[in-house]
Design a protein around this motif. Structure first.
Motif, mmCIF file in Angstrom:
data_model
loop_
_atom_site.group_PDB
_atom_site.id
_atom_site.type_symbol
_atom_site.label_atom_id
_atom_site.label_comp_id
_atom_site.label_asym_id
_atom_site.label_seq_id
_atom_site.Cartn_x
_atom_site.Cartn_y
_atom_site.Cartn_z
ATOM 1 N N LEU A 72 0.829 -1.211 0.000
ATOM 2 C CA LEU A 72 0.000 0.000 0.000
ATOM 3 C C LEU A 72 0.863 1.261 0.000
ATOM 4 O O LEU A 72 0.527 2.246 -0.662
ATOM 5 C CB LEU A 72 -0.941 0.001 1.202
ATOM 6 N N ALA A 73 1.973 1.229 0.715
ATOM 7 C CA ALA A 73 2.868 2.393 0.746
ATOM 8 C C ALA A 73 3.484 2.630 -0.632
ATOM 9 O O ALA A 73 3.552 3.777 -1.096
ATOM 10 C CB ALA A 73 3.971 2.172 1.788
ATOM 11 N N VAL A 74 3.908 1.577 -1.297
ATOM 12 C CA VAL A 74 4.489 1.728 -2.640
ATOM 13 C C VAL A 74 3.430 2.244 -3.614
ATOM 14 O O VAL A 74 3.700 3.123 -4.436
ATOM 15 C CB VAL A 74 5.095 0.397 -3.131
ATOM 16 N N TRP A 75 2.215 1.721 -3.531
ATOM 17 C CA TRP A 75 1.122 2.177 -4.397
ATOM 18 C C TRP A 75 0.858 3.664 -4.172
ATOM 19 O O TRP A 75 0.714 4.437 -5.122
ATOM 20 C CB TRP A 75 -0.136 1.357 -4.135
ATOM 21 N N GLY A 76 0.813 4.098 -2.912
ATOM 22 C CA GLY A 76 0.594 5.515 -2.602
ATOM 23 C C GLY A 76 1.713 6.399 -3.112
ATOM 24 O O GLY A 76 1.475 7.487 -3.639
ATOM 25 N N LEU A 77 2.955 5.937 -2.966
ATOM 26 C CA LEU A 77 4.092 6.714 -3.463
ATOM 27 C C LEU A 77 4.072 6.823 -4.977
ATOM 28 O O LEU A 77 4.369 7.881 -5.540
ATOM 29 C CB LEU A 77 5.405 6.080 -3.001
ATOM 30 N N MET A 78 3.711 5.748 -5.672
ATOM 31 C CA MET A 78 3.638 5.795 -7.129
ATOM 32 C C MET A 78 2.529 6.735 -7.593
ATOM 33 O O MET A 78 2.702 7.482 -8.556
ATOM 34 C CB MET A 78 3.396 4.390 -7.690
ATOM 35 N N LYS A 79 1.410 6.720 -6.904
ATOM 36 C CA LYS A 79 0.304 7.607 -7.253
ATOM 37 C C LYS A 79 0.707 9.067 -7.041
ATOM 38 O O LYS A 79 0.428 9.932 -7.871
ATOM 39 C CB LYS A 79 -0.919 7.250 -6.415
ATOM 40 N N SER A 80 1.373 9.348 -5.931
ATOM 41 C CA SER A 80 1.831 10.701 -5.647
ATOM 42 C C SER A 80 2.871 11.154 -6.666
ATOM 43 O O SER A 80 2.841 12.292 -7.136
ATOM 44 C CB SER A 80 2.416 10.765 -4.244
ATOM 45 N N MET A 81 3.801 10.256 -7.022
ATOM 46 C CA MET A 81 4.826 10.605 -7.998
ATOM 47 C C MET A 81 4.190 10.898 -9.357
ATOM 48 O O MET A 81 4.594 11.834 -10.040
ATOM 49 C CB MET A 81 5.837 9.469 -8.146
ATOM 50 N N ASN A 82 3.188 10.124 -9.731
ATOM 51 C CA ASN A 82 2.509 10.342 -10.997
ATOM 52 C C ASN A 82 1.835 11.712 -11.012
ATOM 53 O O ASN A 82 1.898 12.444 -12.007
ATOM 54 C CB ASN A 82 1.481 9.236 -11.243
ATOM 55 N N LYS A 83 1.212 12.090 -9.904
ATOM 56 C CA LYS A 83 0.550 13.396 -9.811
ATOM 57 C C LYS A 83 1.575 14.527 -9.934
ATOM 58 O O LYS A 83 1.350 15.513 -10.631
ATOM 59 C CB LYS A 83 -0.183 13.518 -8.478
#
Length: 77
Positions: free
Chosen positions: A40-51
């Protein structure tokens, strides 16, 4: 006094550790929870990086200093 309790705990845990069959040890529920939290942490970081990457403007504005030097070079020729 804390040293005595730590050594006492170790003397009781060492025989228990030898009773566990090393071929049957699994990560269990705690391992799954740790893995799920990390996923979940990696998914959140990837989503934030994409934004954040969508906000980046890749085209640089023309540099005013470079334009002046190019104009002065043309005037000398």
């Amino acid at each position: 006094m804390p040293d005595m309790s730590a050594s006492l705990a170790l003397t009781h845990l060492v025989p228990l550790a030898k009773e566990v069959d090393e071929n049957k040890v699994t990560p269990g529920v705690l391992g799954f929870i740790v893995f799920a939290v990390m996923a979940l942490a990696v998914w959140g970081l990837m989503k934030s990086m994409n934004k954040h990457m969508q906000k980046v403007a890749f085209m640089e504005p023309p540099d005013a200093g470079a334009q002046k030097t190019a104009d002065s070079t043309e005037q000398r020729d």
